[in-house]
Design an enzyme around this catalytic site. Structure first.
Site, PDB file in Angstrom:
ATOM      1  N   THR A 133       0.819  -1.211   0.000  1.00  0.00           N
ATOM      2  CA  THR A 133       0.000   0.000   0.000  1.00  0.00           C
ATOM      3  C   THR A 133       0.852   1.261   0.000  1.00  0.00           C
ATOM      4  O   THR A 133       2.013   1.234   0.429  1.00  0.00           O
ATOM      5  CB  THR A 133      -0.901  -0.032   1.259  1.00  0.00           C
ATOM      6  OG1 THR A 133      -1.545   1.224   1.409  1.00  0.00           O
ATOM      7  CG2 THR A 133      -0.092  -0.288   2.525  1.00  0.00           C
ATOM      8  N   ASP A 134       0.233   2.375  -0.421  1.00  0.00           N
ATOM      9  CA  ASP A 134       0.934   3.670  -0.345  1.00  0.00           C
ATOM     10  C   ASP A 134       1.064   4.153   1.104  1.00  0.00           C
ATOM     11  O   ASP A 134       1.843   5.055   1.392  1.00  0.00           O
ATOM     12  CB  ASP A 134       0.221   4.722  -1.204  1.00  0.00           C
ATOM     13  CG  ASP A 134      -1.247   4.939  -0.855  1.00  0.00           C
ATOM     14  OD1 ASP A 134      -1.742   4.284   0.085  1.00  0.00           O
ATOM     15  OD2 ASP A 134      -1.903   5.767  -1.515  1.00  0.00           O
ATOM     16  N   GLU A 135       0.262   3.551   2.025  1.00  0.00           N
ATOM     17  CA  GLU A 135       0.261   4.054   3.412  1.00  0.00           C
ATOM     18  C   GLU A 135       1.605   3.850   4.109  1.00  0.00           C
ATOM     19  O   GLU A 135       1.873   4.474   5.134  1.00  0.00           O
ATOM     20  CB  GLU A 135      -0.836   3.369   4.231  1.00  0.00           C
ATOM     21  CG  GLU A 135      -2.190   3.572   3.626  1.00  0.00           C
ATOM     22  CD  GLU A 135      -3.346   3.467   4.615  1.00  0.00           C
ATOM     23  OE1 GLU A 135      -3.101   3.384   5.827  1.00  0.00           O
ATOM     24  OE2 GLU A 135      -4.485   3.475   4.140  1.00  0.00           O
ATOM     25  N   TYR A 159      -1.877  -0.507  11.068  1.00  0.00           N
ATOM     26  CA  TYR A 159      -2.014  -1.223   9.799  1.00  0.00           C
ATOM     27  C   TYR A 159      -0.820  -0.923   8.894  1.00  0.00           C
ATOM     28  O   TYR A 159      -0.166  -1.836   8.364  1.00  0.00           O
ATOM     29  CB  TYR A 159      -3.321  -0.824   9.098  1.00  0.00           C
ATOM     30  CG  TYR A 159      -3.338  -1.134   7.608  1.00  0.00           C
ATOM     31  CD1 TYR A 159      -3.406  -2.446   7.146  1.00  0.00           C
ATOM     32  CD2 TYR A 159      -3.266  -0.107   6.657  1.00  0.00           C
ATOM     33  CE1 TYR A 159      -3.397  -2.725   5.777  1.00  0.00           C
ATOM     34  CE2 TYR A 159      -3.263  -0.372   5.292  1.00  0.00           C
ATOM     35  CZ  TYR A 159      -3.324  -1.690   4.858  1.00  0.00           C
ATOM     36  OH  TYR A 159      -3.305  -1.963   3.505  1.00  0.00           O
ATOM     37  N   LYS A 163       2.122  -3.383   7.374  1.00  0.00           N
ATOM     38  CA  LYS A 163       2.412  -3.554   5.951  1.00  0.00           C
ATOM     39  C   LYS A 163       3.871  -3.184   5.653  1.00  0.00           C
ATOM     40  O   LYS A 163       4.543  -3.845   4.855  1.00  0.00           O
ATOM     41  CB  LYS A 163       1.463  -2.712   5.098  1.00  0.00           C
ATOM     42  CG  LYS A 163       0.012  -3.166   5.089  1.00  0.00           C
ATOM     43  CD  LYS A 163      -0.217  -4.535   4.483  1.00  0.00           C
ATOM     44  CE  LYS A 163      -0.023  -4.577   2.985  1.00  0.00           C
ATOM     45  NZ  LYS A 163      -0.371  -5.928   2.431  1.00  0.00           N
TER      46      LYS A 163
HETATM   47  P1  NAD Z   1      -9.658  -7.431   2.177  1.00  0.00           P
HETATM   48  O1  NAD Z   1      -9.642  -7.194   3.647  1.00  0.00           O
HETATM   49  O2  NAD Z   1     -10.893  -7.139   1.405  1.00  0.00           O
HETATM   50  O3  NAD Z   1      -9.290  -8.969   1.869  1.00  0.00           O
HETATM   51  C1  NAD Z   1      -8.286  -9.656   2.542  1.00  0.00           C
HETATM   52  C2  NAD Z   1      -8.448 -11.149   2.247  1.00  0.00           C
HETATM   53  O4  NAD Z   1      -7.374 -11.848   2.891  1.00  0.00           O
HETATM   54  C3  NAD Z   1      -9.748 -11.741   2.802  1.00  0.00           C
HETATM   55  O5  NAD Z   1     -10.313 -12.596   1.847  1.00  0.00           O
HETATM   56  C4  NAD Z   1      -9.295 -12.523   4.018  1.00  0.00           C
HETATM   57  O6  NAD Z   1     -10.126 -13.629   4.321  1.00  0.00           O
HETATM   58  C5  NAD Z   1      -7.893 -12.963   3.612  1.00  0.00           C
HETATM   59  N1  NAD Z   1      -6.999 -13.210   4.751  1.00  0.00           N
HETATM   60  C6  NAD Z   1      -6.792 -12.405   5.831  1.00  0.00           C
HETATM   61  N2  NAD Z   1      -5.899 -12.976   6.661  1.00  0.00           N
HETATM   62  C7  NAD Z   1      -5.507 -14.148   6.085  1.00  0.00           C
HETATM   63  C8  NAD Z   1      -4.596 -15.169   6.440  1.00  0.00           C
HETATM   64  N3  NAD Z   1      -3.902 -15.116   7.585  1.00  0.00           N
HETATM   65  N4  NAD Z   1      -4.437 -16.215   5.616  1.00  0.00           N
HETATM   66  C9  NAD Z   1      -5.174 -16.318   4.462  1.00  0.00           C
HETATM   67  N5  NAD Z   1      -6.063 -15.379   4.085  1.00  0.00           N
HETATM   68  C10 NAD Z   1      -6.224 -14.305   4.872  1.00  0.00           C
HETATM   69  O7  NAD Z   1      -8.426  -6.625   1.601  1.00  0.00           O
HETATM   70  P2  NAD Z   1      -8.233  -5.906   0.197  1.00  0.00           P
HETATM   71  O8  NAD Z   1      -8.763  -4.536   0.276  1.00  0.00           O
HETATM   72  O9  NAD Z   1      -8.696  -6.825  -0.870  1.00  0.00           O
HETATM   73  O10 NAD Z   1      -6.636  -5.795   0.161  1.00  0.00           O
HETATM   74  C11 NAD Z   1      -5.833  -6.833  -0.391  1.00  0.00           C
HETATM   75  C12 NAD Z   1      -4.385  -6.456  -0.270  1.00  0.00           C
HETATM   76  O11 NAD Z   1      -4.157  -5.221  -0.960  1.00  0.00           O
HETATM   77  C13 NAD Z   1      -3.923  -6.198   1.168  1.00  0.00           C
HETATM   78  O12 NAD Z   1      -2.636  -6.691   1.306  1.00  0.00           O
HETATM   79  C14 NAD Z   1      -3.945  -4.684   1.307  1.00  0.00           C
HETATM   80  O13 NAD Z   1      -3.002  -4.267   2.250  1.00  0.00           O
HETATM   81  C15 NAD Z   1      -3.566  -4.265  -0.086  1.00  0.00           C
HETATM   82  N6  NAD Z   1      -4.057  -2.946  -0.541  1.00  0.00           N
HETATM   83  C16 NAD Z   1      -5.372  -2.616  -0.422  1.00  0.00           C
HETATM   84  C17 NAD Z   1      -5.820  -1.394  -0.926  1.00  0.00           C
HETATM   85  C18 NAD Z   1      -7.278  -0.988  -0.844  1.00  0.00           C
HETATM   86  O14 NAD Z   1      -7.606   0.158  -1.168  1.00  0.00           O
HETATM   87  N7  NAD Z   1      -8.179  -1.853  -0.447  1.00  0.00           N
HETATM   88  C19 NAD Z   1      -4.923  -0.509  -1.517  1.00  0.00           C
HETATM   89  C20 NAD Z   1      -3.567  -0.880  -1.589  1.00  0.00           C
HETATM   90  C21 NAD Z   1      -3.157  -2.112  -1.123  1.00  0.00           C
HETATM   91  O1  DAU Z   2      -4.169   3.873   0.573  1.00  0.00           O
HETATM   92  C1  DAU Z   2      -4.392   2.511   0.445  1.00  0.00           C
HETATM   93  C2  DAU Z   2      -5.210   2.046   1.625  1.00  0.00           C
HETATM   94  O2  DAU Z   2      -6.532   2.522   1.420  1.00  0.00           O
HETATM   95  C3  DAU Z   2      -5.211   0.531   1.807  1.00  0.00           C
HETATM   96  O3  DAU Z   2      -3.920   0.104   2.103  1.00  0.00           O
HETATM   97  C4  DAU Z   2      -6.152   0.120   2.931  1.00  0.00           C
HETATM   98  O4  DAU Z   2      -6.228  -1.284   3.013  1.00  0.00           O
HETATM   99  C5  DAU Z   2      -7.527   0.688   2.639  1.00  0.00           C
HETATM  100  O5  DAU Z   2      -8.386   0.404   3.715  1.00  0.00           O
HETATM  101  C6  DAU Z   2      -7.454   2.207   2.422  1.00  0.00           C
HETATM  102  O6  DAU Z   2      -7.124   2.906   3.653  1.00  0.00           O
HETATM  103  P1  DAU Z   2      -7.859   4.276   4.059  1.00  0.00           P
HETATM  104  O7  DAU Z   2      -7.739   4.474   5.511  1.00  0.00           O
HETATM  105  O8  DAU Z   2      -7.438   5.388   3.180  1.00  0.00           O
HETATM  106  O9  DAU Z   2      -9.357   3.870   3.629  1.00  0.00           O
HETATM  107  P2  DAU Z   2     -10.782   4.035   4.335  1.00  0.00           P
HETATM  108  O10 DAU Z   2     -11.798   3.626   3.321  1.00  0.00           O
HETATM  109  O11 DAU Z   2     -10.855   3.423   5.684  1.00  0.00           O
HETATM  110  O12 DAU Z   2     -10.879   5.619   4.505  1.00  0.00           O
HETATM  111  C7  DAU Z   2     -10.742   6.506   3.399  1.00  0.00           C
HETATM  112  C8  DAU Z   2     -10.772   7.923   3.953  1.00  0.00           C
HETATM  113  O13 DAU Z   2     -12.095   8.190   4.438  1.00  0.00           O
HETATM  114  C9  DAU Z   2      -9.850   8.141   5.147  1.00  0.00           C
HETATM  115  O14 DAU Z   2      -9.321   9.446   5.074  1.00  0.00           O
HETATM  116  C10 DAU Z   2     -10.770   8.012   6.358  1.00  0.00           C
HETATM  117  C11 DAU Z   2     -12.088   8.525   5.841  1.00  0.00           C
HETATM  118  N1  DAU Z   2     -13.307   7.907   6.418  1.00  0.00           N
HETATM  119  C12 DAU Z   2     -13.377   6.552   6.441  1.00  0.00           C
HETATM  120  C13 DAU Z   2     -14.485   5.912   6.951  1.00  0.00           C
HETATM  121  C14 DAU Z   2     -14.568   4.421   6.997  1.00  0.00           C
HETATM  122  C15 DAU Z   2     -14.346   8.707   6.872  1.00  0.00           C
HETATM  123  O15 DAU Z   2     -14.283   9.952   6.836  1.00  0.00           O
HETATM  124  N2  DAU Z   2     -15.450   8.082   7.375  1.00  0.00           N
HETATM  125  C16 DAU Z   2     -15.579   6.725   7.446  1.00  0.00           C
HETATM  126  O16 DAU Z   2     -16.607   6.210   7.941  1.00  0.00           O
END
Ligand code: NAD
Ligand code: DAU
Length: 354
Positions: A133-135, A159, A163
């Site tokens: 992630t970019d975080e 988190y 990562k």
């Molecule tokens: P998600 O939470 O929707 O899915 C995670 C999946 O991993 C689930 O299916 C869960 O059951 C499985 N899992 C969790 N722990 C496990 C374990 N110990 N063994 C096997 N399976 C396990 O997450 P996502 O949003 O699909 O993110 C996927 C990946 O991409 C993550 O690594 C996250 O950090 C990264 N990522 C997410 C975003 C975003 O915006 N969602 C952006 C950048 C990177």
């Molecule tokens: O940047 C990549 C990341 O994006 C991934 O690595 C993470 O897995 C993914 O969860 C996401 O993280 P964020 O914290 O940016 O996403 P989230 O959807 O939780 O929140 C997006 C923005 O909105 C953040 O600034 C917090 C704000 N927010 C979030 C929620 C859930 C609100 O204002 N209200 C809310 O209820």
């Protein structure tokens, strides 16, 4: 040939698997332990597909993972499995460090042993791709340039710290053991199958149920939005053409304040599903206490993957968000089912307080 995907029942993983089978004729093994965020419903159209295989395992289940690798001889492993929700990590970080760090270490060790005994010809083609992630880069001020691959790691949430730690482990297995690893660092994804704890699906779901739309702080934090399909295409590009030992930033070049995103969703719902009481969805917006340690701004510089691997995002936010909203409008059963699953009681209480 075969590839292995971990965490394939989650948001990005399941979108990746759909993208994979829309083009490829290669076996794909999905290893997922099905936490509250993992849902096999996301993949039910593949139940009859003979090239798709599912194993309910944790990535830390060493001997089972070993058996799967030795049985299928994959040419690549793509590690999506993680605990992924920032809010959850603030109040209960242990599961984040268990999965994202310790179990990623276990997966790396098993992969290294598998890789070491591969024939030289297969070794040359093998890749371990870690989805990050970019975080990990921390937070940008408004006047700062978007994150490059060379930015220092400055994670702010538990988190992001977990990562960052997993990225460091992956790097170390590449440097020390010559495991051909690639790390991708992506910005915020949106699209179908995202668990409704994250901003976009949470706002859609709350609005449809006429619940408050919680805006943390002033809603002026900025995220760089990328449609999940574009992210999945970038990962396939990295799988085919990415260079081992490299890291690639992936972003949408689509920076928006949270409040802007929320208002776009509200306006779109006003058109697609007008409220019966004739009020506007925006009336449900409620400014609530801020997320502790809330990062102000993320923005990604994707020049490297665009220049070296010729990938670029194709889906405009205005199109992608409308398709996403329509998907949620047509998926009320899916929403009900995922919310019925055992979701952390602490988080429910916390949301109610906000
Ligand atoms: P998600 O939470 O929707 O899915 C995670 C999946 O991993 C689930 O299916 C869960 O059951 C499985 N899992 C969790 N722990 C496990 C374990 N110990 N063994 C096997 N399976 C396990 O997450 P996502 O949003 O699909 O993110 C996927 C990946 O991409 C993550 O690594 C996250 O950090 C990264 N990522 C997410 C975003 C975003 O915006 N969602 C952006 C950048 C990177
Ligand atoms: O940047 C990549 C990341 O994006 C991934 O690595 C993470 O897995 C993914 O969860 C996401 O993280 P964020 O914290 O940016 O996403 P989230 O959807 O939780 O929140 C997006 C923005 O909105 C953040 O600034 C917090 C704000 N927010 C979030 C929620 C859930 C609100 O204002 N209200 C809310 O209820």
């Amino acid at each position: 040939m075969t590839i292995i995907v971990t965490g394939g029942a989650g948001f990005i993983g399941s979108n990746f698997i759909h993208e994979w089978f829309s083009n490829e004729n290669e076996d794909l093994i999905n290893i997922d332990c099905l936490t509250y965020a993992g849902n096999l419903e996301n993949l039910k159209v593949l139940n009859e597909n003979k090239l798709y295989h599912f194993y309910k395992n944790r990535i830390g289940d060493k001997s089972d993972i070993e058996k799967i690798l030795n049985r299928f001889n994959p040419r690549a492993i793509i590690n999506f499995a993680a605990e992924s929700h920032v809010d959850k990590s603030i109040y209960g970080p242990e599961s984040f460090f268990k999965t994202n760090v310790m179990e990623t270490l276990s997966l790396l060790e098993v992969t290294k042993n598998y890789y070491d005994q591969m024939p030289e010809i297969s070794k040359k083609k093998f890749k371990f791709i870690h989805i990050s992630t970019d975080e990990v880069f921390g937070s940008l001020q408004l006047n700062e340039k978007p994150f490059k691959e060379s930015n220092p790691y400055l994670p702010n949430s538990p988190y992001a710290a977990s990562k960052a730690a997993s990225d460091h482990l992956v790097r170390s297995f590449n440097k020390t053991h010559k495991l051909p690893c690639i790390i991708s660092n992506c910005s915020n994804n949106y699209g179908p199958f995202q668990y409704p704890e994250k901003l976009i699906p949470l706002v859609i779901n709350n609005a449809l149920n006429l619940k408050n739309l919680p805006v943390y702080g002033k809603g002026n934090q900025i995220r760089d939005w990328l449609h999940v399909k574009d992210h999945c295409k970038a990962i396939i590009t990295i799988l085919e053409d990415g260079a081992p030992s490299e890291t690639y930033n992936i972003g949408g070049s689509c920076e928006m304040e949270n409040i802007e995103v929320i208002k776009i969703i509200c306006n779109s719902l006003d058109n697609l599903r007008p409220r019966k009481d004739k009020k506007k969805y925006e009336d449900l917006i409620k400014f609530v206490s801020d997320r502790p340690g809330h990062d102000l701004r993320y923005a990604i510089n994707s020049d490297k993957i665009m220049k070296e691997l010729k990938w670029k995002p194709k889906i405009k936010f205005s199109d992608g968000i409308n398709d996403t909203i329509e998907w949620y409008l047509n998926s009320s059963e899916w929403l009900m089912n995922v919310l019925d699953k055992s979701y952390d009681i602490w988080m429910k209480k916390n949301y109610n307080k906000r």
